[in-house]
Design a protein around this motif. Structure first.
Motif, PDB file in Angstrom:
ATOM      1  N   UNK A 165       0.890  -1.375   0.044  1.00 43.98           N
ATOM      2  CA  UNK A 165       0.095   0.084  -0.023  1.00 43.98           C
ATOM      3  C   UNK A 165       0.976   1.106  -0.019  1.00 43.98           C
ATOM      4  N   UNK A 166       0.497   2.231  -0.743  1.00 45.15           N
ATOM      5  CA  UNK A 166       1.300   3.561  -0.643  1.00 45.15           C
ATOM      6  C   UNK A 166       0.006   4.703  -0.730  1.00 45.15           C
ATOM      7  N   UNK A 167      -0.171   5.506   0.251  1.00 47.58           N
ATOM      8  CA  UNK A 167      -1.145   6.487   0.241  1.00 47.58           C
ATOM      9  C   UNK A 167      -0.171   7.824   0.327  1.00 47.58           C
ATOM     10  N   UNK A 168      -0.455   8.699  -0.356  1.00 45.75           N
ATOM     11  CA  UNK A 168       0.325   9.959  -0.326  1.00 45.75           C
ATOM     12  C   UNK A 168      -0.461  11.283  -0.698  1.00 45.75           C
ATOM     13  N   UNK A 187      -3.355  10.420  -3.649  1.00 46.62           N
ATOM     14  CA  UNK A 187      -3.208   8.966  -4.406  1.00 46.62           C
ATOM     15  C   UNK A 187      -3.367   8.032  -3.241  1.00 46.62           C
ATOM     16  N   UNK A 188      -4.209   6.910  -3.418  1.00 47.32           N
ATOM     17  CA  UNK A 188      -3.954   5.698  -2.523  1.00 47.32           C
ATOM     18  C   UNK A 188      -3.974   4.677  -3.526  1.00 47.32           C
ATOM     19  N   UNK A 217      -6.337   1.753  -7.563  1.00 44.48           N
ATOM     20  CA  UNK A 217      -5.634   3.025  -7.326  1.00 44.48           C
ATOM     21  C   UNK A 217      -6.517   4.112  -7.541  1.00 44.48           C
ATOM     22  N   UNK A 218      -6.449   5.205  -6.470  1.00 43.01           N
ATOM     23  CA  UNK A 218      -7.585   6.043  -6.292  1.00 43.01           C
ATOM     24  C   UNK A 218      -7.108   7.468  -6.153  1.00 43.01           C
ATOM     25  N   UNK A 219      -7.043   8.252  -7.255  1.00 37.74           N
ATOM     26  CA  UNK A 219      -6.455   9.619  -7.262  1.00 37.74           C
ATOM     27  C   UNK A 219      -7.368  10.812  -7.158  1.00 37.74           C
ATOM     28  N   UNK A 220      -6.969  11.714  -6.392  1.00 39.05           N
ATOM     29  CA  UNK A 220      -8.019  12.846  -6.641  1.00 39.05           C
ATOM     30  C   UNK A 220      -7.098  14.172  -6.510  1.00 39.05           C
ATOM     31  N   UNK A 221      -7.592  15.335  -7.087  1.00 43.34           N
ATOM     32  CA  UNK A 221      -7.034  16.471  -7.137  1.00 43.34           C
ATOM     33  C   UNK A 221      -8.184  17.533  -6.688  1.00 43.34           C
TER      34      UNK A 221
END
Length: 1020
Positions: A375-378, A390-391, A461-465
């Protein structure tokens, strides 16, 4: 975790008060939270003087004070503590969380709210209730924790799917499964096994519970309507861990444990017992007590009767006992888990990263589970207005699962009940026996030489702006991918088993499921005096597509080859593609006045490709209100009330959980007519098919007394499902048996109660009790009409769906016991009571009391901690329902199925033998596998399903900070945990595990397990 603003304010306060220290000696030390982790920036003041802290933002401090003076320590979210300065000039302190000061934040998926800002019915589990539970799938942690939620495993095989029902069963033909949302995005759940008839593999088995921060269960319309149709059966929101500001910290956990059956299973007959029962059956069938032969003479008569061969060979071999139950069982199968994570960040961003490994052996040979995941959440603030998140969660799961979903002859666990004990697992030279006098297979040989493997690779993969357009107006765009690659491989050897006749067989399949979701939203918050508004507009689009490829072949040239490309005959191949899409437009309003009066409203317009053009979009909505009574001025004089709030909601959601293309008249192209392709009709179609709907209202009270020494909630719900997606029978002249329509209604209603008692609360000693209880009343109120205008009934071999009855009502002949005069089985003529008959066909079929769905469920537990030691215990109970013993026709037959072909259980030793004998097991027969139908479907095999289980018991110890500091660690924790340790079953006739699936049937699959696990947790 403190927000950036909180961090700045705290730091500013610390710097301000540090300019004027009291004169005296320097007092120093370190301050940690309740888990032993440093608390940077703690405010420390000398009571009665103007003094403050010096700190390096690592939990350490130094302050000037005199002996005897009092230091006051304060920190946001922690209880203020005071300590007197002594002669040693050192004060180390472990602070405790202040639940009142730090209001719980509820994660609702699309939004988050303070606990006192929501109007819906929700339950949130924290990481402490999830992370350390030794369960393969994270959803298992919910059992007993959420009122109104029932959960049961489809199998004890590691990684198997769970049956989860929230507030009952609301649909007949459509899905009853809840929606899963991970980090704000709907994801795919369910069975990802390559062969669902042989095994099950939960998509959630790819998620490591160590990476989960919280799980929130949304139950009523106000909480679920934001998800429209997909929220009809409830929503389970999983939030993964995020980084925290501060220096990088590491967390390593490791655990090792062993397992066993959670309950004692039915005891199979030994070969000697089975032999004696066979002789009894011969006498009951062919003897007459004098004119032919007596019971004592039955062994001598046996060689003249059919079916003696198996016993003759066994007797000639010296009567060896084949203990298949012990042979197929693993002794002390192990559980191994390792997980390491890192977390850190600064004022511009944070990260969380982890790597985990898990391996679980099954209780029977041939099955195990293994997972590796990362897991990498940033999160990064590119500017004061622009934030990126991003997760990423990637895992590979491998499961060996041998034919667990039915009574296959190759199922290892089934061998204990189906394999005659007169057959031996091993030859005299120690090799596995493949030459047996039975049609069954030696499952020990198959476990060593056959393959049944599921391999699932999952990437989420879940990314948001997020951009703040103007003050308090934010735009957020999110894109999520959920990719599941499921590979299945099965091989049957050419020496023994199902592949023998074909020279060995192999089959493989690849299932690729690609699910993507895009969301765009605007959120605006503003206040007009004490009127506070939170507005959200959101657009969401979800697309799912599946590619499936399958191949099979037979006849391997030599042993040792297992893959499909080495086969040489009878090749088969198939492939297909399916896809579906959802488009939604959502509006959310949350309003409160001075934090006292809460109102929210939700509207969602949602379209699904599963329905015909023109009927694809449905309107779903909810309204909710709450009154925080304890915030009123008139409550200030009521000292014993710490919190009191009233809430209620009403709304409509929908359900589209049916097969794709159900609305279309379909043709198939897979037929073969004289080696030519052929077309044939496969679906009748219904162009008017549309959403199943769900009207749900909920009222509740949340309360707390005596500074929350006693706290909890009570709620009443009523959920009416209408326009059911129901398969209605068709005239046979159409060429089809049924068609999906929108007609029918089901009502689920009940009461839910949650209570917590904080009996003792202090720095060194804490003790609390907690519990929840829920009732459920389910009734079918409307069904489709037949050609005569009468409401139809849907009848199976064991149940009937009918207006006025529960959806899972048991419907069968009523068992009346055994005739003590002659041992005949008896059934009630009218199906329930009164006159009896020994003719199975002469007995009527009738409803048999409770249905298959528990009418109550509850969980209760206790927590105790004292100076680093802790004890937790959790119980779960369910009841008010009945379960049916499936496969009793084989294991409890009074015919030759149990004494000659397969094997029975020890209850058959109570079979009738003597006139006047009172027993519930009729006289054995030797002329038919089913005897005289005593083991046919009837209430004889219906059992009360009530049970209580000690779900979890854990003992832990945390080393004091003084010891961990010497070792260079932040915290060291040890634990011993047991799961499913004790199970009490109300009906002593029920020998199988009482935790059955939602359909109410016991199964000859590996049952749930109990485990003993030792763990260690290092924080540094």
């Amino acid at each position: 975790m403190k927000s950036k603003l909180t961090w700045i304010l705290t730091s500013f306060m610390v710097l301000c008060v540090s300019f004027s220290f009291a004169q005296g000696k320097t007092v120093s030390g370190n301050v940690t939270d309740q888990e032993g982790l440093p608390l940077p920036g703690v405010s420390v003041v000398v009571v009665g003087t103007t003094s403050g802290t010096q700190t390096d933002f690592d939990g350490n401090y130094a302050i000037s004070a005199n002996a005897g003076q009092v230091l006051k320590f304060s920190y946001i979210g922690q209880k203020t503590a005071e300590r007197t300065v002594g002669s040693d000039n050192v004060i180390n302190l472990q602070m405790q969380e202040d639940a009142q000061a730090l209001e719980e934040v509820i994660v609702l998926g699309y939004s988050t709210r303070g606990k006192n800002e929501i109007t819906g019915s929700t339950v949130q589990l924290k990481s402490s209730e999830i992370n350390d539970v030794p369960l393969v799938t994270v959803d298992q942690a919910l059992q007993g924790k959420v009122a109104g939620l029932t959960i049961a495993s489809s199998s004890g095989t590691p990684g198997s799917t769970q049956d989860i029902r929230i507030r009952g069963v609301g649909s007949i033909s459509a899905s009853n499964d809840p929606l899963f949302v991970i980090d704000g995005v709907p994801v795919i759940s369910g069975n990802f096994s390559g062969s669902t008839s042989f095994s099950s593999l939960s998509a959630l088995s790819a998620i490591n519970n160590q990476d989960v921060e919280s799980i929130t269960v949304l139950k009523d319309a106000s909480a679920t309507s934001a998800y429209g149709a997909r929220g009809s059966n409830g929503v389970i929101v999983i939030t993964t861990k995020k980084g925290k500001q501060g220096k990088t910290s590491f967390n390593y956990t490791s655990s090792y444990g062993v397992q066993d059956f959670a309950v004692d299973q039915p005891t199979p007959l030994t070969a000697s017992q089975r032999e004696q029962l066979y002789y009894d059956a011969l006498y009951n069938t062919f003897g007459d007590g004098g004119n032919n032969f007596t019971r004592a003479q039955a062994p001598a008569e046996a060689p003249t009767r059919g079916g003696w061969g198996a016993y003759a060979a066994w007797i000639d071999a010296g009567r060896p006992e084949g203990n298949w139950g012990e042979e197929v069982k693993r002794n002390n199968p192990t559980i191994v888990n390792h997980n390491i994570s890192a977390s850190g960040g600064d004022e511009k961003g944070s990260f969380y990263a982890s790597l985990g490994y898990s391996k679980t052996e099954a209780l029977v040979v041939g099955s195990d589970f293994e997972r590796i995941n990362g897991v990498f959440n940033f999160t990064r603030n590119f500017s004061e207005k622009l934030k990126f998140t991003t997760n990423m969660n990637v895992s590979n799961t491998r499961q060996n699962a041998f034919l667990e979903q039915s009574a296959f002859f190759a199922n290892p666990f089934l061998s204990r009940y189906f394999m005659p004990p007169t057959e031996q697992p091993y030859n005299t030279d120690g090799t596995l026996n493949t030459n047996m006098n039975t049609s069954l297979f030696n499952t020990l040989y198959l476990a060593e030489n056959d393959i049944a493997e599921n391999d699932l690779t999952r990437a989420i993969i879940n990314s948001s702006l997020e951009y703040e357009i103007i003050d308090r107006l934010k735009f957020k765009t999110r894109f999520s991918i959920d990719y599941n690659l499921s590979a299945y491989r099965r091989y049957e050897n050419r020496i023994h088993g199902g592949g023998l006749a074909d020279g060995g067989t192999a089959e493989s399949s690849i299932n690729r499921n690609f699910n993507w979701v895009t969301q765009n939203s605007l959120n605006y918050t503003f206040s007009l005096g004490q009127h506070n508004f939170d507005l959200t507009a959101l657009q969401e689009y979800q697309k799912n597509k599946t590619n499936y490829l399958y191949g099979a072949g037979e006849n391997f040239p030599v042993d040792g080859l297992t893959y499909l490309d080495n086969t040489s005959a009878n090749f088969a191949v198939s492939s297909n593609f399916t896809d579906w899409a959802n488009a939604s437009y959502l509006g959310l309003l949350n309003y409160n006045f001075a934090g006292k009066y809460i109102f929210d409203a939700t509207y969602r317009n949602e379209g699904s490709s599963r329905f015909a053009p023109g009927l694809r979009f449905g309107d779903f909505w909810s309204v909710g209100a709450a009154w925080n009574v304890s915030s009123e001025e008139f409550m200030s004089s009521v000292d014993f009330v710490s919190q009191l709030r009233l809430r209620g909601s009403y709304g409509v959601s929908g359900n589209s959980g049916i097969d794709i293309n159900s609305y279309q008249a379909l043709l198939g192209f897979s037929a073969d007519y004289d080696n030519q392709g052929a077309i044939f009709p496969t679906g009748f179609g219904n162009s008017l098919l549309t959403w199943e709907k769900n009207a749900n209202y909920d009222v509740g009270v949340d309360f707390g007394f005596f500074d929350d020494v006693v706290s909890g909630s009570v709620a009443y719900f009523n959920k009416r499902t209408y326009d059911l997606l129901q398969n209605v029978p068709l005239s046979r002249t159409t060429g089809f048996s049924e068609v999906a329509t929108n007609i029918g209604e089901i009502v689920n209603k009940g009461v839910e109660l949650d209570l917590t008692f904080n009996i003792i609360r202090s720095n060194d000693l804490n003790w609390s009790l907690s519990g929840n209880y829920a009732t459920l009343d389910n009734e079918v109120t409307k069904l489709a009409l037949d050609a005569n205008g009468e409401e139809i009934t849907i009848t199976t071999g064991t149940r009937r769906i009918e207006v006025g009855q529960p959806i899972n009502a048991w419907y069968m002949r009523g068992w009346a016991g055994v005739d003590p005069a002659n041992g005949d089985p008896l059934w009630y003529v009218n199906g329930t009571d009164g006159a009896t008959t020994n003719d199975y066909n002469a007995a009527e079929v009738a409803y048999q009391g409770e249905n298959a769905t528990p009418q109550y469920s509850a969980g209760f537990g206790t927590h105790f901690d004292f100076k680093g030691f802790s004890l937790d215990a959790d119980f779960y109970t369910a009841g008010g329902h009945k379960v049916y013993e499936d496969w009793s026709r084989y294991t409890k037959s009074n015919g030759t199925f149990s004494t000659r072909t397969f094997n029975g259980t020890s209850e058959l030793l109570n079979s009738w033998t003597t006139p006047g004998q009172i027993t519930d097991y009729p006289a054995l027969q030797a002329n038919a596998g089913d005897g005289n139908r005593a083991s046919f479907t009837s209430s004889r095999f219906l059992y009360e399903g009530d049970y209580v289980r000690l779900r979890n018991l854990s003992i832990g110890y945390s080393l004091p900070s003084s010891a961990t500091k010497v070792l260079g660690m932040d915290a060291i924790n040890f634990s011993v945990r047991g799961t499913n340790l004790i199970t009490w079953v109300k009906d002593d006739r029920l020998k199988y595990d009482p935790e059955v699936r939602a359909d109410g049937f016991t199964r000859l699959t590996t049952p749930p397990v109990k485990s003993f696990v030792f763990g260690v947790n290092l924080k540094f």
